[in-house]
Design a protein around this motif. Structure first.
Motif, PDB file in Angstrom:
ATOM      1  N   CYS A  31       0.807  -1.226   0.000  1.00  0.00           N
ATOM      2  CA  CYS A  31       0.000   0.000   0.000  1.00  0.00           C
ATOM      3  C   CYS A  31       0.837   1.271   0.000  1.00  0.00           C
ATOM      4  CB  CYS A  31      -0.932   0.008   1.205  1.00  0.00           C
ATOM      5  SG  CYS A  31      -2.113  -1.346   1.156  1.00  0.00           S
ATOM      6  N   ARG A  32       0.267   2.307  -0.580  1.00  0.00           N
ATOM      7  CA  ARG A  32       0.889   3.628  -0.687  1.00  0.00           C
ATOM      8  C   ARG A  32      -0.176   4.695  -0.437  1.00  0.00           C
ATOM      9  NH1 ARG A  32       4.265   0.290  -0.856  1.00  0.00           N
ATOM     10  NH2 ARG A  32       5.889  -0.061  -2.393  1.00  0.00           N
ATOM     11  N   THR A  33       0.262   5.907  -0.193  1.00  0.00           N
ATOM     12  CA  THR A  33      -0.638   7.054  -0.171  1.00  0.00           C
ATOM     13  C   THR A  33      -0.185   7.953  -1.318  1.00  0.00           C
ATOM     14  OG1 THR A  33       0.752   7.958   1.597  1.00  0.00           O
ATOM     15  CG2 THR A  33      -1.375   7.087   2.252  1.00  0.00           C
ATOM     16  N   VAL A  34      -0.880   7.838  -2.413  1.00  0.00           N
ATOM     17  CA  VAL A  34      -0.499   8.462  -3.679  1.00  0.00           C
ATOM     18  C   VAL A  34      -0.774   9.958  -3.653  1.00  0.00           C
ATOM     19  CG1 VAL A  34      -0.857   8.394  -6.176  1.00  0.00           C
ATOM     20  CG2 VAL A  34      -1.085   6.306  -4.827  1.00  0.00           C
ATOM     21  N   ILE A  35       0.112  10.721  -4.273  1.00  0.00           N
ATOM     22  CA  ILE A  35      -0.067  12.169  -4.393  1.00  0.00           C
ATOM     23  C   ILE A  35       0.279  12.578  -5.825  1.00  0.00           C
ATOM     24  CG2 ILE A  35       2.276  12.705  -3.596  1.00  0.00           C
ATOM     25  CD1 ILE A  35       1.033  15.173  -2.147  1.00  0.00           C
ATOM     26  N   SER A  36      -0.415  13.559  -6.312  1.00  0.00           N
ATOM     27  CA  SER A  36      -0.171  14.091  -7.660  1.00  0.00           C
ATOM     28  C   SER A  36       1.045  15.004  -7.639  1.00  0.00           C
ATOM     29  CB  SER A  36      -1.405  14.873  -8.126  1.00  0.00           C
ATOM     30  OG  SER A  36      -1.080  15.743  -9.179  1.00  0.00           O
ATOM     31  N   VAL A  37       1.820  14.978  -8.689  1.00  0.00           N
ATOM     32  CA  VAL A  37       2.977  15.871  -8.791  1.00  0.00           C
ATOM     33  C   VAL A  37       2.525  17.332  -8.731  1.00  0.00           C
ATOM     34  CG1 VAL A  37       3.096  15.990 -11.319  1.00  0.00           C
ATOM     35  CG2 VAL A  37       5.176  16.226  -9.987  1.00  0.00           C
ATOM     36  N   ASP A  38       1.336  17.617  -9.233  1.00  0.00           N
ATOM     37  CA  ASP A  38       0.804  18.985  -9.157  1.00  0.00           C
ATOM     38  C   ASP A  38       0.614  19.421  -7.697  1.00  0.00           C
ATOM     39  OD1 ASP A  38       0.701  19.212 -11.941  1.00  0.00           O
ATOM     40  OD2 ASP A  38      -1.349  18.460 -12.034  1.00  0.00           O
TER      41      ASP A  38
ATOM     42  N   ILE B 153       3.774   1.349   3.098  1.00  0.00           N
ATOM     43  CA  ILE B 153       4.524   2.588   3.340  1.00  0.00           C
ATOM     44  C   ILE B 153       3.603   3.794   3.203  1.00  0.00           C
ATOM     45  CG2 ILE B 153       6.781   1.656   2.755  1.00  0.00           C
ATOM     46  CD1 ILE B 153       6.553   3.172   0.075  1.00  0.00           C
ATOM     47  N   SER B 154       2.313   3.544   3.423  1.00  0.00           N
ATOM     48  CA  SER B 154       1.363   4.650   3.415  1.00  0.00           C
ATOM     49  C   SER B 154       1.612   5.484   4.663  1.00  0.00           C
ATOM     50  CB  SER B 154      -0.072   4.131   3.389  1.00  0.00           C
ATOM     51  OG  SER B 154      -0.352   3.364   4.546  1.00  0.00           O
ATOM     52  N   MET B 155       1.126   6.711   4.644  1.00  0.00           N
ATOM     53  CA  MET B 155       1.316   7.560   5.808  1.00  0.00           C
ATOM     54  C   MET B 155       0.052   8.356   6.085  1.00  0.00           C
ATOM     55  SD  MET B 155       3.955  10.328   4.301  1.00  0.00           S
ATOM     56  CE  MET B 155       4.023  10.524   2.536  1.00  0.00           C
ATOM     57  N   ASP B 156      -0.101   8.724   7.325  1.00  0.00           N
ATOM     58  CA  ASP B 156      -1.236   9.553   7.721  1.00  0.00           C
ATOM     59  C   ASP B 156      -0.860  10.994   7.425  1.00  0.00           C
ATOM     60  OD1 ASP B 156      -3.275  10.964   8.863  1.00  0.00           O
ATOM     61  OD2 ASP B 156      -3.040  10.100  10.866  1.00  0.00           O
ATOM     62  N   SER B 157      -1.434  11.563   6.388  1.00  0.00           N
ATOM     63  CA  SER B 157      -1.108  12.930   5.998  1.00  0.00           C
ATOM     64  C   SER B 157      -2.274  13.890   6.264  1.00  0.00           C
ATOM     65  CB  SER B 157      -0.712  12.975   4.513  1.00  0.00           C
ATOM     66  OG  SER B 157      -1.765  12.485   3.714  1.00  0.00           O
TER      67      SER B 157
END
Length: 114
Positions: free
Chosen positions: A34-41, A108-112
């Motif tokens: 698992c991951r916590t995906v983020i856009s480059v924008d 390696i997901s994270m609480d953001s």
């Protein structure tokens, strides 16, 4: 980080590019990694905010998306978005396979939320 092709990098410089190269090829994507995906924008917007507000501390800042997503579901979303053949996606648990030469954590997901 999801975004366009990087101006430099290896053969699969982004997850999007990796998915593009796997269209019409059966490929395993892990359901338990698992991951916590983020856009480059979004990353760029955060960095601009830091610069505009004088945030230049010598500290570590982590950025991630709001939602914890498996590699399989990430690939499924990318394949659907770009109208790739989703029949090529093979869902597997990484934990059920033999150990890899280089171990990596499944989550390696994270609480953001802060």
């Amino acid at each position: 980080v999801l975004g366009p092709h990087a101006p430099f990098g290896n053969a699969h410089s982004t997850f999007l590019h990796f998915c593009e190269t796997r269209n019409k090829q059966e490929t395993i994507f892990y359901t338990d990694e698992c991951r916590t995906v983020i856009s480059v924008d979004d990353v760029v917007n955060v960095l601009i905010y830091f610069c505009e507000h004088g945030i230049s501390e010598s500290a570590t800042f982590n950025m991630g998306g709001k939602e914890r997503v498996s590699r399989y579901n990430m690939a499924k979303s990318v394949f659907q978005r770009f109208d790739y053949d989703t029949q090529c996606l093979v869902a597997k648990e990484k934990a059920s396979l033999p150990a890899f030469a280089v171990a990596s954590p499944l989550d390696i997901s994270m609480d953001s939320t802060k």
